[in-house]
Design a protein around this motif. Sequence first.
Motif, PDB file in Angstrom:
ATOM      1  N   LYS A   1     -13.311  -5.173   8.905  1.00  0.00           N
ATOM      2  CA  LYS A   1     -13.317  -3.718   9.111  1.00  0.00           C
ATOM      3  C   LYS A   1     -14.279  -3.131   8.081  1.00  0.00           C
TER       4      LYS A   1
ATOM      5  N   LYS B   1      -9.090  -0.063  13.349  1.00  0.00           N
ATOM      6  CA  LYS B   1      -7.937   0.043  14.248  1.00  0.00           C
ATOM      7  C   LYS B   1      -7.092  -1.204  14.102  1.00  0.00           C
ATOM      8  N   PHE B   2      -5.795  -1.050  14.318  1.00  0.00           N
ATOM      9  CA  PHE B   2      -4.869  -2.161  14.124  1.00  0.00           C
ATOM     10  C   PHE B   2      -5.003  -3.191  15.255  1.00  0.00           C
ATOM     11  N   VAL B   3      -5.082  -4.446  14.880  1.00  0.00           N
ATOM     12  CA  VAL B   3      -5.218  -5.521  15.875  1.00  0.00           C
ATOM     13  C   VAL B   3      -4.120  -6.574  15.698  1.00  0.00           C
TER      14      VAL B   3
ATOM     15  N   ARG C   1       0.847  -1.188   0.000  1.00  0.00           N
ATOM     16  CA  ARG C   1       0.000   0.000   0.000  1.00  0.00           C
ATOM     17  C   ARG C   1       0.873   1.224   0.000  1.00  0.00           C
TER      18      ARG C   1
ATOM     19  N   GLU D   1     -10.038 -16.024   5.488  1.00  0.00           N
ATOM     20  CA  GLU D   1      -9.176 -14.881   5.812  1.00  0.00           C
ATOM     21  C   GLU D   1      -9.213 -14.589   7.305  1.00  0.00           C
ATOM     22  N   ASP D   2      -8.103 -14.100   7.841  1.00  0.00           N
ATOM     23  CA  ASP D   2      -8.105 -13.654   9.224  1.00  0.00           C
ATOM     24  C   ASP D   2      -8.846 -12.321   9.353  1.00  0.00           C
ATOM     25  N   ILE D   3      -8.597 -11.420   8.400  1.00  0.00           N
ATOM     26  CA  ILE D   3      -9.179 -10.080   8.512  1.00  0.00           C
ATOM     27  C   ILE D   3      -9.374  -9.470   7.120  1.00  0.00           C
ATOM     28  N   ILE D   4     -10.472  -8.766   6.965  1.00  0.00           N
ATOM     29  CA  ILE D   4     -10.648  -7.958   5.753  1.00  0.00           C
ATOM     30  C   ILE D   4     -10.524  -6.513   6.181  1.00  0.00           C
ATOM     31  N   ASP D   5      -9.511  -5.868   5.624  1.00  0.00           N
ATOM     32  CA  ASP D   5      -9.219  -4.476   5.961  1.00  0.00           C
ATOM     33  C   ASP D   5      -9.689  -3.617   4.795  1.00  0.00           C
ATOM     34  N   SER D   6      -8.815  -3.348   3.830  1.00  0.00           N
ATOM     35  CA  SER D   6      -9.233  -2.538   2.683  1.00  0.00           C
ATOM     36  C   SER D   6     -10.106  -3.348   1.720  1.00  0.00           C
ATOM     37  N   GLY D   7      -9.976  -4.655   1.777  1.00  0.00           N
ATOM     38  CA  GLY D   7     -10.729  -5.506   0.848  1.00  0.00           C
ATOM     39  C   GLY D   7      -9.941  -5.844  -0.416  1.00  0.00           C
ATOM     40  N   LEU D   8      -8.761  -5.237  -0.551  1.00  0.00           N
ATOM     41  CA  LEU D   8      -7.940  -5.442  -1.756  1.00  0.00           C
ATOM     42  C   LEU D   8      -7.556  -6.903  -1.961  1.00  0.00           C
ATOM     43  N   THR D   9      -7.114  -7.544  -0.879  1.00  0.00           N
ATOM     44  CA  THR D   9      -6.657  -8.933  -0.976  1.00  0.00           C
ATOM     45  C   THR D   9      -7.792  -9.832  -1.452  1.00  0.00           C
TER      46      THR D   9
ATOM     47  N   LEU E   1      -2.845 -12.850  13.856  1.00  0.00           N
ATOM     48  CA  LEU E   1      -2.566 -11.526  13.274  1.00  0.00           C
ATOM     49  C   LEU E   1      -1.266 -10.970  13.843  1.00  0.00           C
ATOM     50  N   ASP E   2      -0.470 -10.385  12.968  1.00  0.00           N
ATOM     51  CA  ASP E   2       0.874  -9.967  13.385  1.00  0.00           C
ATOM     52  C   ASP E   2       1.081  -8.466  13.369  1.00  0.00           C
TER      53      ASP E   2
HETATM   54  P1  IMP Z   1      -6.708  -5.973   2.990  1.00  0.00           P
HETATM   55  O1  IMP Z   1      -6.429  -4.515   3.247  1.00  0.00           O
HETATM   56  O2  IMP Z   1      -8.179  -6.294   3.159  1.00  0.00           O
HETATM   57  O3  IMP Z   1      -6.172  -6.400   1.660  1.00  0.00           O
HETATM   58  O4  IMP Z   1      -5.947  -6.736   4.135  1.00  0.00           O
HETATM   59  C1  IMP Z   1      -4.939  -7.582   3.806  1.00  0.00           C
HETATM   60  C2  IMP Z   1      -4.142  -8.124   4.945  1.00  0.00           C
HETATM   61  O5  IMP Z   1      -3.593  -7.095   5.742  1.00  0.00           O
HETATM   62  C3  IMP Z   1      -4.885  -9.009   5.905  1.00  0.00           C
HETATM   63  O6  IMP Z   1      -5.081 -10.323   5.428  1.00  0.00           O
HETATM   64  C4  IMP Z   1      -3.913  -8.986   7.085  1.00  0.00           C
HETATM   65  O7  IMP Z   1      -2.881  -9.919   6.878  1.00  0.00           O
HETATM   66  C5  IMP Z   1      -3.352  -7.574   7.038  1.00  0.00           C
HETATM   67  N1  IMP Z   1      -4.048  -6.717   8.016  1.00  0.00           N
HETATM   68  C6  IMP Z   1      -5.034  -5.836   7.787  1.00  0.00           C
HETATM   69  N2  IMP Z   1      -5.423  -5.229   8.911  1.00  0.00           N
HETATM   70  C7  IMP Z   1      -4.659  -5.755   9.913  1.00  0.00           C
HETATM   71  C8  IMP Z   1      -4.588  -5.539  11.348  1.00  0.00           C
HETATM   72  O8  IMP Z   1      -5.325  -4.748  11.959  1.00  0.00           O
HETATM   73  N3  IMP Z   1      -3.664  -6.271  12.012  1.00  0.00           N
HETATM   74  C9  IMP Z   1      -2.836  -7.178  11.401  1.00  0.00           C
HETATM   75  N4  IMP Z   1      -2.882  -7.407  10.081  1.00  0.00           N
HETATM   76  C10 IMP Z   1      -3.776  -6.703   9.335  1.00  0.00           C
END
Ligand code: IMP
Length: 188
Positions: free
Chosen positions: A144, A164-166, A85, A112-120, A171-172
Amino acid sequence: MKEKQFTVLDSEAKEEIKFNIFIKEKDIQKKIKSIGKKISKDFKNNEKPPILIGVLNGCLFFMSDLIKATSIEMEMDFIKVSSYRGTSSTGNVRLIKDISAQIVDRDIVIVEDIIDSGLTINFLRKHFNSNSPSSISIITLLYKKEISEMEIEPDYYGFIIPNKFVIGYGLDYKQKYRRLRDIYVIDE
Ligand code: IMP
Ligand code: MG
């Protein structure tokens, strides 16, 4: 005893970052049991077992606990991607390790462990679509929802969380702290 706070020492940035307990192990496990039941019900009449595809590395514990919470046969495979990013919200997803399973005419379930931006997840859906599976479902433990730009909603999710970051439960932060049994949120 459970630590209520967890302090991370970022040696590069030379700062301490505090995390507060956010989702307890007990609640994570309870939620996973209910997702496990749902997917067992939804796929129980399938002719062929669904293929669970875990997104490494974060899916590690979630995928394992989820499979144990189901009562149907499932196959499994793993994929690894990395997302870059820049300063803008447009990111780039790169494939690092692909699956080896044949997914033509199969039901696949991305874990998936987490969906943040949704890009992955958007990248993965397109990637798998080109191999003509019968269906693609998406499971994420954390979502998210506010910020994610998902083309479609996940089929199953554990918890909707704020932007917020977790860390913890797979999750790392800079590849560390995945081992924590509870999920912690950054103290801001
Ligand atoms: P995306 O932004 O949806 O593509 O998120 C892609 C990846 O970013 C996730 O699969 C996680 O590995 C990592 N990620 C996103 N948000 C967090 C967070 O809050 N903590 C740790 N890893 C995160
Ligand atoms: Mg991940």
